[in-house]
Design a protein around this motif. Structure first.
Motif, PDB file in Angstrom:
ATOM      1  N   GLU A 138      -3.196   5.960  -2.407  1.00 22.40           N
ATOM      2  CA  GLU A 138      -3.769   4.623  -2.498  1.00 22.40           C
ATOM      3  C   GLU A 138      -5.074   4.533  -1.709  1.00 22.40           C
ATOM      4  OE1 GLU A 138      -1.917   0.285  -2.417  1.00 22.40           O
ATOM      5  OE2 GLU A 138      -2.035   1.132  -0.397  1.00 22.40           O
ATOM      6  N   SER A 154       3.865   5.305  -9.567  1.00 21.62           N
ATOM      7  CA  SER A 154       4.253   3.953  -9.186  1.00 21.62           C
ATOM      8  C   SER A 154       4.607   3.179 -10.443  1.00 21.62           C
ATOM      9  CB  SER A 154       3.115   3.250  -8.428  1.00 21.62           C
ATOM     10  OG  SER A 154       1.939   3.212  -9.227  1.00 21.62           O
ATOM     11  N   ARG A 198      -2.857  -4.278  -5.534  1.00 25.16           N
ATOM     12  CA  ARG A 198      -3.182  -3.341  -4.449  1.00 25.16           C
ATOM     13  C   ARG A 198      -4.395  -3.841  -3.668  1.00 25.16           C
ATOM     14  NH1 ARG A 198      -0.926   1.894  -4.619  1.00 25.16           N
ATOM     15  NH2 ARG A 198       0.232   2.394  -6.519  1.00 25.16           N
ATOM     16  N   THR A 224      10.470   6.543  -7.441  1.00 22.83           N
ATOM     17  CA  THR A 224      10.121   6.537  -8.861  1.00 22.83           C
ATOM     18  C   THR A 224      10.462   7.872  -9.504  1.00 22.83           C
ATOM     19  OG1 THR A 224       7.875   7.276  -8.297  1.00 22.83           O
ATOM     20  CG2 THR A 224       8.229   4.905  -8.544  1.00 22.83           C
ATOM     21  N   SER A 241       7.058  -2.436  -6.190  1.00 21.19           N
ATOM     22  CA  SER A 241       7.390  -3.161  -7.411  1.00 21.19           C
ATOM     23  C   SER A 241       8.693  -3.918  -7.182  1.00 21.19           C
ATOM     24  CB  SER A 241       7.558  -2.172  -8.575  1.00 21.19           C
ATOM     25  OG  SER A 241       7.978  -2.843  -9.748  1.00 21.19           O
ATOM     26  N   LEU A 298       9.198   1.952  -4.480  1.00 14.07           N
ATOM     27  CA  LEU A 298       8.001   2.490  -3.846  1.00 14.07           C
ATOM     28  C   LEU A 298       7.650   3.836  -4.458  1.00 14.07           C
ATOM     29  CD1 LEU A 298      10.074   1.397  -1.321  1.00 14.07           C
ATOM     30  CD2 LEU A 298       7.936   1.661  -0.095  1.00 14.07           C
ATOM     31  N   ALA A 299       6.394   4.263  -4.272  1.00 15.36           N
ATOM     32  CA  ALA A 299       6.023   5.635  -4.610  1.00 15.36           C
ATOM     33  C   ALA A 299       6.845   6.577  -3.741  1.00 15.36           C
ATOM     34  CB  ALA A 299       4.529   5.847  -4.356  1.00 15.36           C
ATOM     35  N   GLU A 311      -1.515  -4.065 -11.452  1.00 17.56           N
ATOM     36  CA  GLU A 311      -1.259  -3.200 -10.296  1.00 17.56           C
ATOM     37  C   GLU A 311      -2.523  -3.037  -9.460  1.00 17.56           C
ATOM     38  OE1 GLU A 311      -0.263   1.466  -9.271  1.00 17.56           O
ATOM     39  OE2 GLU A 311       0.397   0.669 -11.200  1.00 17.56           O
ATOM     40  N   TYR A 334       2.823  -0.547   2.207  1.00 18.76           N
ATOM     41  CA  TYR A 334       2.829   0.160   0.930  1.00 18.76           C
ATOM     42  C   TYR A 334       2.932  -0.804  -0.251  1.00 18.76           C
ATOM     43  CZ  TYR A 334       4.297   3.799   4.229  1.00 18.76           C
ATOM     44  OH  TYR A 334       4.373   4.655   5.308  1.00 18.76           O
ATOM     45  N   TYR A 335       2.341  -0.386  -1.347  1.00 19.65           N
ATOM     46  CA  TYR A 335       2.501  -1.092  -2.629  1.00 19.65           C
ATOM     47  C   TYR A 335       3.947  -0.931  -3.096  1.00 19.65           C
ATOM     48  CZ  TYR A 335       2.347  -1.700  -7.710  1.00 19.65           C
ATOM     49  OH  TYR A 335       2.612  -2.081  -9.004  1.00 19.65           O
TER      50      TYR A 335
END
Length: 431
Positions: free
Chosen positions: A67, A272, A145, A266, A201, A284-285, A141, A198-199
């Motif tokens: 990222e 992601s 971010r 994932t 979902s 999360l990733a 997305e 962190y990004y």
């Protein structure tokens, strides 16, 4: 992790979507023709989960690294340094071929060398129609971010839910659904310290889970209950999973149903997922999840999931907790001396602990008082977290140790404000 300026995305897109700069016609051999550009963008738009084939050996992946590199590419594009942005984008997709958003940005940068772009993810009309849903997800997305990195919490502030943590709470997690962001804290001698974010979902139907199968992510205060072995999980869950205790006592009081809410990773083909893509879990990733799994402890790590986090200075929340501390001290004193009338008055009329009513619990308290034989009760490692929505709730955890003993049960209580009074509506042993 690098901080994006407030106008980063607008600036970057205005450059990428504006007239092609003169340097795009330099003597350097182009990486690809326009047709290749369309192929790169279309691949991301047509199939979010499909990663291009790359044979190169890739370096070890650090949490947050991909990222940070993506944000740097946006910055370079916003500074009209398209050539540098393109080189870095190519390296990023080489290192992370399953990072679909990076693929989309790379395709746009390639296309911008020869023509103005109409929008982020500027693919052919046919590809745009075929992959409309995925393309919209990738654009969202990107915005999420950048939004989270633009709207950073002020230094030294913490989420308002963390009123008091004990030394046993070595780390804490807070999720802000409005920013698609998870914040990881370390509990130091001087208070909570933000160490990473962190990004993430959340549920495909959004937040505020209420019933089984509604594909929503719950809101509230939870705790990590276990660490599932990745070998026991399907590839869909990535590097592992940390279940949380949904439904908690407040959820059950409100009649909410469902289970199996995890923090997880994932599948191999996806770096992601879209901001709203899970069945209710927080996703999360994999590199980011791996960092969290290596860091947090089971049972003692609180997880706050909020629609939007309110960041406050730690000293400002002390005043808010005084009335509750008085109630907790009253409970402690009454428990220590076996004052059953006072003790019973602190439990709500609708108290329920795994089927035990307030009358049942009062009988249990009477039995416990008899076993104390004059010994006082000490509360150790007290933590309390506040959840406020339509009601005001405190989630309290402490060790209850009789004087002369070295250990005792770890209890968790849920208190709710009723008018000007705090009442316990759930109590149970958690360790």
């Amino acid at each position: 992790m690098q901080r994006a300026s407030a106008t980063l995305l607008v600036t970057a897109l205005s450059v990428m979507c504006g007239p092609a700069p003169a340097q795009s016609a330099d003597k350097r051999k182009p990486h690809a023709t326009t047709s290749t550009t369309r192929s790169s963008s279309s691949a991301a738009a047509d199939k979010r989960g499909a990663a291009p084939s790359r044979a190169a050996v890739r370096p070890a992946v650090k949490d947050g690294e991909a990222e940070a590199r993506l944000i740097e590419i946006y910055k370079l594009a916003g500074q009209a340094r398209g050539r540098e942005a393109l080189v870095k984008a190519e390296r990023l997709v080489d290192d992370h071929p399953n990072f679909q958003l990076a693929q989309l940005v790379y395709g746009d940068l390639l296309a911008a060398r020869s023509r103005p772009l109409r929008a982020p993810g500027d693919v052919s009309e046919g590809a745009a129609k075929a992959g409309a849903s995925t393309l919209a997800e990738l654009r969202q997305e990107s915005l999420m971010r950048l939004k989270a990195l633009q709207e950073r919490p002020a230094p030294g502030t913490i989420p308002s839910q963390f009123l008091a943590l004990s030394p046993r709470n070595k780390h804490a997690i807070a999720v802000d659904a409005s920013r698609a962001r998870l914040y990881l804290f370390e509990n130091t001698a001087t208070g909570l310290k933000l160490v990473s974010d962190y990004y993430i979902s959340v549920g495909k139907s959004g937040i505020e889970k209420s019933v089984e199968g509604d594909s929503r992510t719950p809101l509230g205060i939870y705790f990590v209950t276990s660490n599932l072995d990745p070998k026991s999980l399907k590839d869909f869950y990535g590097s592992g999973a940390l279940p949380i205790n949904y439904p908690n006592a407040l959820d059950l009081k409100r009649g909410k149903t469902g289970s199996g809410i995890w923090l997880h990773g994932t599948p191999p083909a996806q770096f992601s997922r879209a901001p709203q893509a899970s069945d209710g879990c927080v996703v999360l990733a994999n590199p980011d999840l791996e960092r969290i799994i290596r860091t947090v402890e089971v049972r003692t790590t609180p997880v706050v999931i909020a629609q939007s986090l309110q960041w406050v200075a730690p000293h400002s929340i002390k005043a808010d907790s005084r009335s509750f501390e008085e109630a907790l001290n009253s409970w402690h004193q009454a428990k220590s001396v076996g004052d059953l009338p006072t003790l019973s008055s602190l439990y709500s009329s609708d108290f329920n602990s795994y089927g035990k009513t307030r009358d049942d619990w009062t009988a249990q308290l009477r039995t416990e008082a008899g076993k104390q034989r004059g010994r006082t009760v000490q509360l150790k490692d007290v933590s309390y977290l506040r959840w406020t929505d339509s009601t005001d709730t405190m989630v309290v955890t402490f060790g209850e140790v009789l004087s002369g003993s070295r250990t005792g049960p770890v209890r968790r209580q849920y208190w709710m404000r009723q008018g000007k009074q705090w009442k316990i509506f759930f109590e149970g042993v958690v360790g």
